[in-house]
Design an enzyme around this catalytic site. Structure first.
Site, PDB file in Angstrom:
ATOM      1  N   PHE B 141      12.576  10.017   1.811  1.00 44.11           N
ATOM      2  CA  PHE B 141      11.906   9.164   0.833  1.00 44.11           C
ATOM      3  C   PHE B 141      12.989   8.490   0.003  1.00 44.11           C
ATOM      4  O   PHE B 141      14.131   8.950  -0.001  1.00 44.11           O
ATOM      5  CB  PHE B 141      10.987  10.005  -0.063  1.00 44.11           C
ATOM      6  CG  PHE B 141       9.532   9.935   0.330  1.00 44.11           C
ATOM      7  CD1 PHE B 141       9.140   9.652   1.614  1.00 44.11           C
ATOM      8  CD2 PHE B 141       8.539  10.154  -0.628  1.00 44.11           C
ATOM      9  CE1 PHE B 141       7.802   9.589   1.966  1.00 44.11           C
ATOM     10  CE2 PHE B 141       7.198  10.084  -0.280  1.00 44.11           C
ATOM     11  CZ  PHE B 141       6.823   9.803   1.010  1.00 44.11           C
ATOM     12  N   GLN B 255       4.771   2.533 -12.924  1.00 43.74           N
ATOM     13  CA  GLN B 255       5.480   2.230 -11.682  1.00 43.74           C
ATOM     14  C   GLN B 255       4.693   1.298 -10.766  1.00 43.74           C
ATOM     15  O   GLN B 255       3.494   1.467 -10.581  1.00 43.74           O
ATOM     16  CB  GLN B 255       5.765   3.522 -10.925  1.00 43.74           C
ATOM     17  CG  GLN B 255       6.548   3.303  -9.647  1.00 43.74           C
ATOM     18  CD  GLN B 255       6.893   4.616  -8.972  1.00 43.74           C
ATOM     19  OE1 GLN B 255       6.072   5.235  -8.327  1.00 43.74           O
ATOM     20  NE2 GLN B 255       8.130   5.058  -9.152  1.00 43.74           N
ATOM     21  N   HIS B 257       4.474   0.060  -6.898  1.00 45.02           N
ATOM     22  CA  HIS B 257       4.884   0.493  -5.565  1.00 45.02           C
ATOM     23  C   HIS B 257       5.286  -0.734  -4.753  1.00 45.02           C
ATOM     24  O   HIS B 257       4.586  -1.743  -4.791  1.00 45.02           O
ATOM     25  CB  HIS B 257       3.751   1.238  -4.870  1.00 45.02           C
ATOM     26  CG  HIS B 257       4.200   2.020  -3.678  1.00 45.02           C
ATOM     27  ND1 HIS B 257       4.555   1.422  -2.501  1.00 45.02           N
ATOM     28  CD2 HIS B 257       4.373   3.352  -3.493  1.00 45.02           C
ATOM     29  CE1 HIS B 257       4.923   2.356  -1.631  1.00 45.02           C
ATOM     30  NE2 HIS B 257       4.816   3.537  -2.210  1.00 45.02           N
ATOM     31  N   LEU B 267      -2.400   1.176  -0.605  1.00 41.13           N
ATOM     32  CA  LEU B 267      -0.999   1.535  -0.423  1.00 41.13           C
ATOM     33  C   LEU B 267      -0.693   1.883   1.020  1.00 41.13           C
ATOM     34  O   LEU B 267      -1.459   2.574   1.661  1.00 41.13           O
ATOM     35  CB  LEU B 267      -0.721   2.755  -1.308  1.00 41.13           C
ATOM     36  CG  LEU B 267       0.648   3.384  -1.167  1.00 41.13           C
ATOM     37  CD1 LEU B 267       1.683   2.503  -1.813  1.00 41.13           C
ATOM     38  CD2 LEU B 267       0.645   4.750  -1.806  1.00 41.13           C
ATOM     39  N   GLU B 270       5.465   5.144   1.501  1.00 43.66           N
ATOM     40  CA  GLU B 270       6.910   4.994   1.496  1.00 43.66           C
ATOM     41  C   GLU B 270       7.515   5.595   2.765  1.00 43.66           C
ATOM     42  O   GLU B 270       8.622   5.235   3.160  1.00 43.66           O
ATOM     43  CB  GLU B 270       7.471   5.733   0.264  1.00 43.66           C
ATOM     44  CG  GLU B 270       8.942   5.549   0.072  1.00 43.66           C
ATOM     45  CD  GLU B 270       9.356   5.754  -1.377  1.00 43.66           C
ATOM     46  OE1 GLU B 270       8.533   5.507  -2.275  1.00 43.66           O
ATOM     47  OE2 GLU B 270      10.493   6.165  -1.589  1.00 43.66           O
ATOM     48  N   ARG B 301      11.861   3.251  -6.226  1.00 41.91           N
ATOM     49  CA  ARG B 301      10.742   2.315  -6.181  1.00 41.91           C
ATOM     50  C   ARG B 301      10.864   1.171  -7.176  1.00 41.91           C
ATOM     51  O   ARG B 301      10.542   0.030  -6.860  1.00 41.91           O
ATOM     52  CB  ARG B 301       9.443   3.055  -6.476  1.00 41.91           C
ATOM     53  CG  ARG B 301       9.033   3.869  -5.313  1.00 41.91           C
ATOM     54  CD  ARG B 301       7.747   4.560  -5.581  1.00 41.91           C
ATOM     55  NE  ARG B 301       7.419   5.324  -4.387  1.00 41.91           N
ATOM     56  CZ  ARG B 301       6.435   6.188  -4.309  1.00 41.91           C
ATOM     57  NH1 ARG B 301       5.685   6.411  -5.366  1.00 41.91           N
ATOM     58  NH2 ARG B 301       6.194   6.826  -3.199  1.00 41.91           N
ATOM     59  N   HIS B 369       1.091   1.295  -9.281  1.00 40.46           N
ATOM     60  CA  HIS B 369       0.915   2.492  -8.464  1.00 40.46           C
ATOM     61  C   HIS B 369       0.830   3.795  -9.240  1.00 40.46           C
ATOM     62  O   HIS B 369       0.024   4.664  -8.930  1.00 40.46           O
ATOM     63  CB  HIS B 369       2.078   2.583  -7.471  1.00 40.46           C
ATOM     64  CG  HIS B 369       1.997   3.763  -6.552  1.00 40.46           C
ATOM     65  ND1 HIS B 369       0.879   3.999  -5.782  1.00 40.46           N
ATOM     66  CD2 HIS B 369       2.867   4.770  -6.279  1.00 40.46           C
ATOM     67  CE1 HIS B 369       1.085   5.107  -5.081  1.00 40.46           C
ATOM     68  NE2 HIS B 369       2.263   5.588  -5.364  1.00 40.46           N
TER      69      HIS B 369
END
Lengths: 261, 618
Positions: B141, B255, B257, B267, B270, B301, B369
């Site tokens: 990630f 945040q 995304h 979404l 990731e 991110r 996100h």
């Protein structure tokens, strides 16, 4: 300009004495990439704020929005209007208790069935925070996850002939859930335990084999296979001590990972 | 009014709420979980990617340990996090993952031998060790030094949530689904439960509890384009804020995304980029290595989302009727990989976008996100300001994420903090007795009844109009790049909307039974307060840190802003009252450069005695 869509929607509020079951019609202009999630929210926001329906993730993951779409149970959020004719009929899922319009009480139904089939890992082992995790082959983990993917949307139950006739039938969703625990080595239940839990007309023997469950499952779970596997396992258990053990073992060999026989 | 009594009231039954409930029920306490949806439908189920924990079983995670995880987390937070909490989190991660394996999660496991993995779109070979066969595997990630994210194919949240909910069934925990908590019952000192609406009947229901937990997830629905489920309306944060004594921490830390899809905002994980997916522009050119030579698509991110926005502002986005976007390319990962490890991505693309990602590019753009901010709690999960009020998961500001959280850290937080807060809540309950005040219960119920009565009298806008306007203001004024002028205008527009709520109208009128419009209408004024906490906090924070990027203050200012915003709401006010506290009680990792994202830093004065070694506890 998109098509002009006609929505014919079931309306009834059981808690309102003035309400009676009927169909109501709404008109909407179609936009590109329009889903039933977008359409129903537009109807609620622009035409009738009292319209009841359920959405949550709106991404086909949470299972909230099962409804009968032009006669077939499915998830409204991942149904694109472009895949439907310009006349769209929406009904609530049958079998489940109606809360209002398109909203039904799947939560209570699934909790009840979950308790009934004891939908959890049965183990005598205590968790040891200092120990390494127990090993499992990745192929088995994947196999378990494949069956764990059910989102409890209720489409299979709504499409089920037996569930319509037999109030306590646990449905393909619960049989699939049992199949998930059956192949999980962490669960120490034996075929005899499964026989106790699902070896009757409300369990695997209630299924009439119409298999609409398998056709409508939005997650394309192998419900037909799991019904067969579980029915064979429980059947063979029911003749333990009646059939000679060697014959029983032979009949049981179904290649489904019957590790616990 | 029906009134229930219990030891622990969990408002919210996603991963964090259920993990706390399991802990309390295992200790023998009577727990009731409230949830607006059946628990298995909670937004936790939508988290596909995974949970970070330093197990170090996979070859690409070899040598990993909690300290490395801690360092990644602090850097990811842009030094905005509480380092004591981040360490606690990193240390507990591996235990919490193994515990979930014991409970039944089918984690993906290590398969020994040579495998083809991808980094930055390029395949490479790595050999998984035979001695680690069958242990929990991990994937890559963004923003991490090691491959650390535990996963179950692409359904991690789903698998863990189902396992936990099954555990609740086993423990016999009472779950009241379709129940929306409206206000907390408290006397300014202690929390004693809540007043909720039964969404099946519309009735008000009272709950008395010795300990109340807020675990309602994020408040993403204050933005128009968000990956959050429609239930992520900040109900728990609103209830806490409206007590007047409980602050919300770092609400401006929001945040975006990098890969929300267009136009549905759903979404895609990731994991796509972790597994080697790349971002392309209108010319199908891979632009991220130009901005971030080392990490490319796998920078944190906030950095990737900003670089994407920056690139689109140069006119290199793809034009569409839904606005500009970029492309996510996973075609090179192949059909097998896409239809197994990234199956949800495949499903989302085909079902919602009409795109086949095996052969086609996926339209993506940065989309709201995650909420780093939330109910401010101490390291034990106890909320500031009210005894007996706890919080966990995204609803809380614990605060291990600071101004940016790493992918895989929030899903991990749910069960890690759930485990820790659950144990502390049990400790709190042992020997704790309190008094349930019927006067406070009635006062709380009256508050809700008055709100409903006011809506029935209202003649102004309906709730959808006000909500939609708020969402547009947030997108336009409080988005990825922020500046003083826009924020000021945004705050003023939000204040205007909040005022218009006073005359909000219920178009559906007084109908018996469930009423979705009423549920939304009761939420909108509170959502506007959360929006104001976010916008006003962002306006006052004159620096750029993590996800909070001010064009007029591009430096990270450790001299003046190495702190956490605490937003209080006094009844009748049209703005929150902001206070500040130090970001962390001590530094294990003193502020420095993250190693990605660029940007200038105004150094702060860190005293020698504020720095402690990782191993020094306390």
């Amino acid at each position: 300009m998109g098509r002009n869509l006609t929505f014919e929607i079931f309306r009834y509020n059981p808690l309102d004495p003035r309400s009676f079951p009927h169909m109501q019609t709404f008109q909407l202009e179609e936009h590109p990439s329009m889903t039933l999630f977008i359409a129903l929210n537009l109807i609620r926001e622009k035409h009738d704020a009292s319209l009841q329906f359920d959405f949550c993730c709106r991404a086909g993951i949470c299972g909230s929005c099962g409804m009968v779409i032009n006669g077939r149970p499915g998830l409204a959020c991942h149904t694109q209007t472009s895949d439907l004719p310009d006349h769209i009929t929406l009904h609530p899922l049958p079998v489940f208790k109606l809360l209002g319009d398109l909203s039904v009480d799947t939560g209570t139904w699934f909790r009840h069935v979950g308790k009934k089939i004891e939908s959890w890992i049965h183990t005598n082992k205590e968790f040891d925070p200092n120990a390494q995790e127990e090993r499992m082959s990745n192929s088995l983990a994947t196999e378990i996850f494949e069956l764990d993917r059910c989102i409890e949307c209720g489409c299979c139950v709504a499409a089920c002939g037996t569930a319509r006739m037999r109030e306590d039938f646990i449905g393909a969703t619960a049989i699939n859930r049992m199949a998930r625990f059956y192949i999980d080595p962490r669960d120490n239940r034996t075929p005899a335990d499964y026989y106790e839990l699902i070896g009757d007309d409300n369990g695997v023997f209630g299924c009439m084999g119409l298999l609409a469950c398998d056709s409508v499952c939005p997650k394309q779970l192998p419900l037909q296979d799991q019904l067969g596997i579980m029915r064979r396992m429980v059947s063979m258990e029911s003749v333990r001590g009646i059939l000679p053990e060697s014959l029983r073992k032979k009949l049981q060999g179904c290649g489904c990972g019957c590790a616990k026989s | 009014m029906r009134i229930f009594e219990c030891d622990v009231l969990c408002i919210g039954a996603g991963l964090a709420g259920e993990r706390v409930a399991v802990e309390a029920a295992q200790a023998g306490f009577r727990v009731i979980c409230l949830s607006v949806v059946p628990p298995k439908r909670s937004h936790s189920s939508a988290a596909m990617g995974g949970m970070q924990a330093a197990l170090g079983n996979s070859i690409m995670g070899e040598g990993d340990c909690p300290e490395i995880h801690f360092n990644d987390t602090v850097k990811g937070s842009d030094w905005g996090c509480d380092q004591e909490v981040a360490r606690l989190f990193a240390e507990t991660g591996p235990i919490a993952m193994r515990e979930m394996a014991w409970m039944g999660v089918p984690w993906s496991r290590v398969v020994p031998g040579e495998h083809t993995y991808y980094k930055g779109g390029k395949p490479f070979q790595a050999t998984e060790k035979t001695e680690n066969e069958g242990l929990i595997h991990s994937r890559a990630f963004g923003g991490t030094a090691k491959w650390r994210t535990c996963y179950t194919s692409d359904g991690t949240g789903h698998a863990v949530l189902f396992t936990l909910d099954n555990r609740l069934l086993q423990l016999g925990v009472e779950v009241h689904d379709r129940t929306q908590a409206e206000v907390l019952v408290h006397d300014g000192q202690r929390c004693m439960g809540c007043v909720a609406r039964d969404l099946r009947t519309g009735e008000l229901v009272g709950y008395f509890a010795k300990a109340t937990l807020i675990a309602t997830g994020g408040y993403g629905r204050i933005y128009r384009a968000t990956t959050n489920a429609i239930i992520c309306d900040g109900g728990g944060q609103i209830a806490a804020l409206e007590t007047g004594v409980v602050p919300l921490g770092n609400m401006e830390a929001v945040q975006f995304h990098p890969t929300g899809t267009v136009p549905t905002d759903i979404l895609v994980t990731e994991g796509c980029r972790g597994d080697g997916g790349t971002l392309l522009d209108v010319n199908e050119y891979r632009f991220m290595p130009d901005y971030e030579p080392e990490k490319a698509e796998l920078a944190s991110r906030d950095v990737v989302a900003r670089r994407m926005t920056e690139h689109m502002r140069k006119g290199l986005g793809v034009k569409s009727p839904y606005g500009d976007h970029l492309w996510l390319d996973i075609r090179h990962l192949g059909e097998k990989h896409i239809t197994t490890n990234l199956r949800e991505v495949y499903d989302i693309s085909t079902h919602f976008l009409g795109v086949n990602p095996i052969h086609q590019l996926i339209p993506v753009r940065p989309t709201h996100h995650y909420s780093m901010g939330g109910v401010r709690i101490n390291k034990d999960g106890h909320a500031y300001g009210l005894e007996g009020l706890f919080s966990a998961g995204e609803a809380a500001c614990w605060d291990m994420h600071g101004f940016n959280r790493l992918g895989g850290n929030s899903l991990a937080e749910t069960i890690v903090s759930g485990r820790i807060v659950g144990k502390k809540l049990v400790e709190f309950l042992k020997g704790y007795e309190t008094i349930f005040s019927t006067a406070e219960m009635n006062a709380a119920a009256t508050k809700v009844k008055d709100r409903i009565a006011a809506l029935l009298r209202g003649t102004g806008d309906d709730c959808y109009t006000l909500r939609n306007e708020m969402q547009d203001v947030m997108m336009e004024h409080v988005g990825i790049f922020r500046n003083g002028k826009d924020l000021e205008a945004g705050v003023s527009k939000l204040q205007d909307l909040l005022e218009r709520c006073g005359n909000m109208r219920l178009a559906s009128g007084d109908i018996p039974g469930p009423n979705a419009e009423l549920s939304m209408a009761l939420r909108v004024p509170g959502m506007l307060k959360l929006a104001l906490c976010t916008a006003y906090g962002a306006l006052m924070r004159t620096e750029s840190r993590g996800a909070h990027a001010r064009e007029d203050y591009p430096e990270r200012n450790d001299k003046d802003w190495l702190n956490r915003t605490l937003a209080y709401w006094k009844e009748g006010d049209s703005l929150p009252t902001l206070k500040y506290e130090p970001a962390t009680p001590f530094y294990i990792l003193p502020p420095g450069d993250r190693g990605y994202g660029g940007g200038k830093i105004i150094p702060g004065d860190i005293m020698e005695d504020q720095i402690v070694p990782y191993d020094q506890k306390g």
